[in-house]
Design a protein around this motif. Structure first.
Motif, mmCIF file in Angstrom:
data_model
loop_
_atom_site.group_PDB
_atom_site.id
_atom_site.type_symbol
_atom_site.label_atom_id
_atom_site.label_comp_id
_atom_site.label_asym_id
_atom_site.label_seq_id
_atom_site.Cartn_x
_atom_site.Cartn_y
_atom_site.Cartn_z
ATOM 1 N N GLY B 390 47.513 33.750 47.463
ATOM 2 C CA GLY B 390 46.626 33.080 46.508
ATOM 3 C C GLY B 390 45.167 33.398 46.723
ATOM 4 O O GLY B 390 44.292 32.835 46.056
ATOM 5 N N ARG B 391 44.886 34.294 47.644
ATOM 6 C CA ARG B 391 43.490 34.633 47.906
ATOM 7 C C ARG B 391 42.835 35.263 46.678
ATOM 8 O O ARG B 391 43.401 36.135 46.040
ATOM 9 C CB ARG B 391 43.435 35.620 49.070
ATOM 10 N N ASP B 408 28.588 34.288 39.972
ATOM 11 C CA ASP B 408 28.098 34.070 41.338
ATOM 12 C C ASP B 408 28.957 33.082 42.121
ATOM 13 O O ASP B 408 29.119 33.206 43.331
ATOM 14 C CB ASP B 408 26.651 33.566 41.314
ATOM 15 N N VAL B 409 29.467 32.087 41.416
ATOM 16 C CA VAL B 409 30.361 31.122 42.055
ATOM 17 C C VAL B 409 31.556 31.861 42.655
ATOM 18 O O VAL B 409 31.976 31.604 43.785
ATOM 19 C CB VAL B 409 30.867 30.113 41.003
ATOM 20 N N LEU B 410 32.068 32.804 41.888
ATOM 21 C CA LEU B 410 33.252 33.546 42.313
ATOM 22 C C LEU B 410 32.896 34.554 43.392
ATOM 23 O O LEU B 410 33.692 34.821 44.290
ATOM 24 C CB LEU B 410 33.889 34.196 41.095
ATOM 25 N N SER B 411 31.695 35.082 43.310
ATOM 26 C CA SER B 411 31.234 36.003 44.351
ATOM 27 C C SER B 411 31.163 35.294 45.702
ATOM 28 O O SER B 411 31.617 35.823 46.719
ATOM 29 C CB SER B 411 29.859 36.557 43.964
ATOM 30 N N VAL B 412 30.597 34.095 45.710
ATOM 31 C CA VAL B 412 30.466 33.355 46.975
ATOM 32 C C VAL B 412 31.849 32.919 47.470
ATOM 33 O O VAL B 412 32.123 32.951 48.666
ATOM 34 C CB VAL B 412 29.512 32.156 46.819
ATOM 35 N N ALA B 413 32.715 32.548 46.542
ATOM 36 C CA ALA B 413 34.084 32.174 46.933
ATOM 37 C C ALA B 413 34.817 33.380 47.541
ATOM 38 O O ALA B 413 35.473 33.270 48.582
ATOM 39 C CB ALA B 413 34.849 31.633 45.727
ATOM 40 N N GLU B 421 43.776 28.306 44.880
ATOM 41 C CA GLU B 421 44.158 26.893 45.000
ATOM 42 C C GLU B 421 42.971 26.059 45.480
ATOM 43 O O GLU B 421 42.675 25.001 44.935
ATOM 44 C CB GLU B 421 45.337 26.733 45.967
ATOM 45 N N GLU B 422 42.267 26.560 46.498
ATOM 46 C CA GLU B 422 41.118 25.811 47.004
ATOM 47 C C GLU B 422 40.010 25.754 45.949
ATOM 48 O O GLU B 422 39.302 24.766 45.811
ATOM 49 C CB GLU B 422 40.594 26.454 48.299
ATOM 50 N N LEU B 423 39.892 26.843 45.199
ATOM 51 C CA LEU B 423 38.840 26.933 44.176
ATOM 52 C C LEU B 423 38.956 25.827 43.130
ATOM 53 O O LEU B 423 37.951 25.326 42.616
ATOM 54 C CB LEU B 423 38.935 28.318 43.520
ATOM 55 N N ILE B 424 40.188 25.425 42.825
ATOM 56 C CA ILE B 424 40.425 24.410 41.784
ATOM 57 C C ILE B 424 39.570 23.167 41.998
ATOM 58 O O ILE B 424 39.061 22.583 41.052
ATOM 59 C CB ILE B 424 41.922 23.997 41.760
ATOM 60 N N ASN B 425 39.442 22.757 43.252
ATOM 61 C CA ASN B 425 38.736 21.507 43.535
ATOM 62 C C ASN B 425 37.286 21.686 43.952
ATOM 63 O O ASN B 425 36.641 20.734 44.391
ATOM 64 C CB ASN B 425 39.502 20.715 44.597
ATOM 65 N N LYS B 447 44.978 28.155 36.388
ATOM 66 C CA LYS B 447 45.972 29.026 35.768
ATOM 67 C C LYS B 447 46.421 30.119 36.753
ATOM 68 O O LYS B 447 47.605 30.452 36.829
ATOM 69 C CB LYS B 447 45.389 29.643 34.503
ATOM 70 N N ALA B 448 45.471 30.654 37.493
ATOM 71 C CA ALA B 448 45.820 31.696 38.462
ATOM 72 C C ALA B 448 46.737 31.126 39.551
ATOM 73 O O ALA B 448 47.702 31.774 39.974
ATOM 74 C CB ALA B 448 44.559 32.294 39.082
ATOM 75 N N TRP B 449 46.431 29.899 39.985
ATOM 76 C CA TRP B 449 47.259 29.291 41.029
ATOM 77 C C TRP B 449 48.675 29.028 40.527
ATOM 78 O O TRP B 449 49.662 29.252 41.251
ATOM 79 C CB TRP B 449 46.603 28.010 41.548
ATOM 80 N N ASP B 450 48.797 28.593 39.283
ATOM 81 C CA ASP B 450 50.136 28.425 38.703
ATOM 82 C C ASP B 450 50.918 29.729 38.789
ATOM 83 O O ASP B 450 52.116 29.729 39.080
ATOM 84 C CB ASP B 450 50.029 27.994 37.234
ATOM 85 N N LYS B 451 50.240 30.843 38.537
ATOM 86 C CA LYS B 451 50.931 32.137 38.582
ATOM 87 C C LYS B 451 51.257 32.548 40.010
ATOM 88 O O LYS B 451 52.324 33.097 40.286
ATOM 89 C CB LYS B 451 50.064 33.210 37.936
ATOM 90 N N VAL B 452 50.324 32.305 40.908
ATOM 91 C CA VAL B 452 50.555 32.666 42.304
ATOM 92 C C VAL B 452 51.747 31.895 42.849
ATOM 93 O O VAL B 452 52.596 32.440 43.565
ATOM 94 C CB VAL B 452 49.298 32.353 43.165
#
Lengths: 456, 456
Positions: B390-391, B408-413, B421-425, B447-452
């Motif tokens: 799920g990374r 940028d949010v996604l870059s830092v993540a 999964e962690e990103l969701i919250n 949605k990505a976590w559901d797929k993972v």
């Protein structure tokens, strides 16, 4: 065998839980009934100021889902105008009053989800029940206030200089009223902002032609024929045709407390990571529960819609037979007043000290786009870091269009325990329409790191 | 004893290094001489399209610092019109040609900083040297192109559908020209974008009234009296009054290579974390060096101004007697074409596969603000995650105003190895003017976590 889930409260937390539970378990496995004492389910409470100020024409557009939609699409029986008056854990039942019919009945449950939310503080001051004094929490409150504005009042006084107070000040100002904001603290939005950043907000509010009175407590209201005519503070009487209360909210915990469900140190309902309360089969989420603050490492009350939705989803996944945890918050929030954007995350300087950190801080002024690019707007960024480790503890932003959402970068960095030194080299997007080459966040990180690394 | 630092290249990397070195060591300790073969130092190359398109009136506003300012404020001797022709590591000297005077002289150094940048690809096609064909790398190129537009050409052809090509397409379109973009790949901006997201960009470009020809390679140019009159592809001849080449850049490594300095697997100069090359006392930064990609874990060539500045700063701190490292990149970039914003970070799906990951992806459509709030614009967010763990591996955004900087949010993540999964919250800011309650990034994470988490 089929179970029955009863949900108390038909707003963000409750209906998020109901929807997530339904995704996990179909109607044949889980019956879901939600009781909401108001007239609407699942609406954007945060949108009310924009409905009042007519940025949003129609109240209906604030409603995400009606009871009919919940029923039709999700087989969730959402009953508005129904107030839960009592929880009996031994009988596994709640006492529900039908507010229209005036009747009461016990409704049994296997699982119970408490999403009772919070109620705006309404101090018992002389005259507070006069006509023309509005709280703004429910959609019905918003409808009442907007109707009042149709009568062309001239002067509005906002009591409270927090998020809601300032958003409503914008709405009043947009409606053409003379606006006075009265705040108890020495600056607006304390303690969400540090005093220096709050000062920028004060300057902005005044530059928009509003009056901002700080360090003044409201002591009562003058009335005339049952209508409010002025707001009284220790220092003065402020003439008012409309008064809006924005004094913060208190968690609705009475139902839970009376049932013997444990409250936490913050005074809100205590929950574990899966949103379980101290009572078997009883879940809670939203403004009525306390949250774990990942930076102060304390239980806090932070009544924000994003948390209510995420917590509700977490509870619902667990009720639906899945597994999910809510990992706490870092206290990110944003608001806009006219053309000024404000955002914050983590701990401010006093909060950091209070939590046992020794903070250093750095403030930088920059622009939202490359300085030479059309539409570049000022942005002031403050970072708070721990002396010694350089760990980021918090951030605050005050600026104009394009400023506020930059706080998310700092929120995610905070989440991961990043140091300001590491932040300097983070790979943030650059193109002249979006940012100066060195993003304001990174310039602030450089300055903060210089301070962290310096000998005192 | 005083040392002498010679800097090759007076742009982002070189002058960032010079400035940071100066902060560490004063003029009595370190003499700094910078040689720049062009006519300007430290200007925003990324701003050139906006100067050409007249969003920026004056070329001077793209110049961050002139040689005079470097001299006066920082005691840095920056010499424009001076080209370094050779590096002699044994003699510790560079051979410098004064382009105006036509003379050459050896200049000694103790420390050498290589910031030679990159040169736009200019394939040897028939007719490529005709008048009316412009590369756009230097400020002088931009001045020449803008002067050409004063003669009111009618038809522009952009060769190359990457970042620079599309930014220049906007500039040409804004100047009232009929614009055709010719791209070799099946979509624009490949491989920076995945094909599905690139398709959105194609649609947008066409909706702005431009012609986009894909999967066509330019084979040459028709000329008339020495001026370009058409661009030839395998499929057609496209009439053109002005042609702009946007075919990407190649690192300028010849000087370093000739001196025996090691290149890395990507073909750019190899450096360590402190920006040291394989030669003692020789540093390098910017488009001429390779970078460590934190997700693919490979050495890559990514010629971006943000990296040049950060790497230059890192080299300069070390040259100045401090300690700093550059920790690599995650490949974040953003661009705008007319009202469409595009951003990406990390790995796309094919890149992820190529790097040995098994990717899953999720795409969601949402809005930049609460749906009911004025000015809410469409935003499409794609997340790429690793199946199993799920990374988060990468993200791409195509939308309108307010979309791009969310990357940028996604870059830092990504930087921190976060899972979807962690990103969701994650605690992202919400208020109706800034975001839907569930930020598009978080909806995509769900949605990505559901797929993972799903069985294949």
């Amino acid at each position: 065998m089929s179970e029955r889930l009863v949900v108390i409260g038909g707003d963000a937390a409750g209906m998020s839980a109901a929807s997530a539970a339904r995704r996990g378990r179909g109607p044949e496995e889980l019956e879901i009934v939600a009781f909401e004492r108001g007239n609407h389910t699942s609406y954007s409470a945060c949108g009310i100021p924009y409905f009042v100020g007519k940025d949003v024409a129609d109240a209906g557009s604030l409603i995400a889902r009606t009871p009919e939609e919940f029923s039709r699409k999700h087989q969730i029986d959402a009953r508005t105008g129904h107030e839960v008056c009592s929880i009996d854990l031994d009988r596994r039942a709640v006492l529900v009053r039908d507010l229209k019919a005036g009747s009461e009945a016990w409704e049994g449950f296997d699982q119970l989800m408490i999403g009772t939310g919070a109620t705006p503080a309404r101090p018992s001051l002389p005259g507070i029940d006069a006509e023309g004094i509005y709280g703004v929490q429910t959609l019905d409150d918003g409808l009442a206030l907007r109707a009042a504005l149709e009568k062309h009042p001239r002067r509005a006084v906002i009591v409270g200089a927090g998020y809601i107070g300032l958003e409503l000040a914008e709405a009043m100002c947009a409606s053409g009223l003379e606006v006075t904001v009265v705040g108890r603290g020495e600056g607006p939005m304390l303690p969400a902002l540090d005093a220096d950043m709050a000062g920028l907000v004060t300057d902005a509010v005044r530059s928009f032609g509003m009056t901002m009175l700080l360090g003044e407590s409201v002591t009562g209201f003058e009335t005339h024929d049952g209508r409010v005519s002025a707001v009284l503070t220790g220092q003065r009487s402020i003439p008012a045709d409309v008064v809006v209360l924005g004094l913060g909210v208190l968690p609705n915990t009475a139902l839970a407390l009376d049932a013997g469900i444990r409250l936490g140190p913050s005074g809100a309902i205590a929950v574990d990571g899966r949103m379980r309360t101290s009572a078997e089969g009883v879940w809670a989420a939203g403004d009525c529960v306390e949250k774990f603050h990942r930076i102060s490492r304390r239980a806090v009350r932070l009544p924000l819609g994003t948390y209510a939705n995420k917590e509700g989803r977490t509870a619902g996944i667990n009720i639906g037979g899945g597994y999910a945890t809510f990992p706490g918050v870092v206290g990110t929030a944003a608001m806009k007043i006219c053309s000024t954007e404000v955002a914050r995350t983590g701990l401010g300087e006093p909060e950091a000290r209070d939590a046992g950190f020794e903070p250093v801080s750095a403030v930088v002024e920059s622009t939202t786009r490359a300085g030479y690019y059309p539409g570049a707007r000022p942005i002031r960024t403050k970072l708070i870091a721990e002396r010694g480790s350089g760990r980021l503890l918090g951030a605050q932003i005050v600026g104009e269009e394009g400023a506020a959402k930059r706080i998310d970068v700092l929120s995610v960095a905070l989440w991961h325990g990043t140091t300001v030194e590491e932040l300097i080299n983070m790979d943030l997007a650059y193109a002249p329409p979006f940012s100066p080459l060195w993003d304001p966040v990174l310039i602030a990180a450089r300055k903060a790191w210089d301070k962290v690394a310096a000998i005192r």
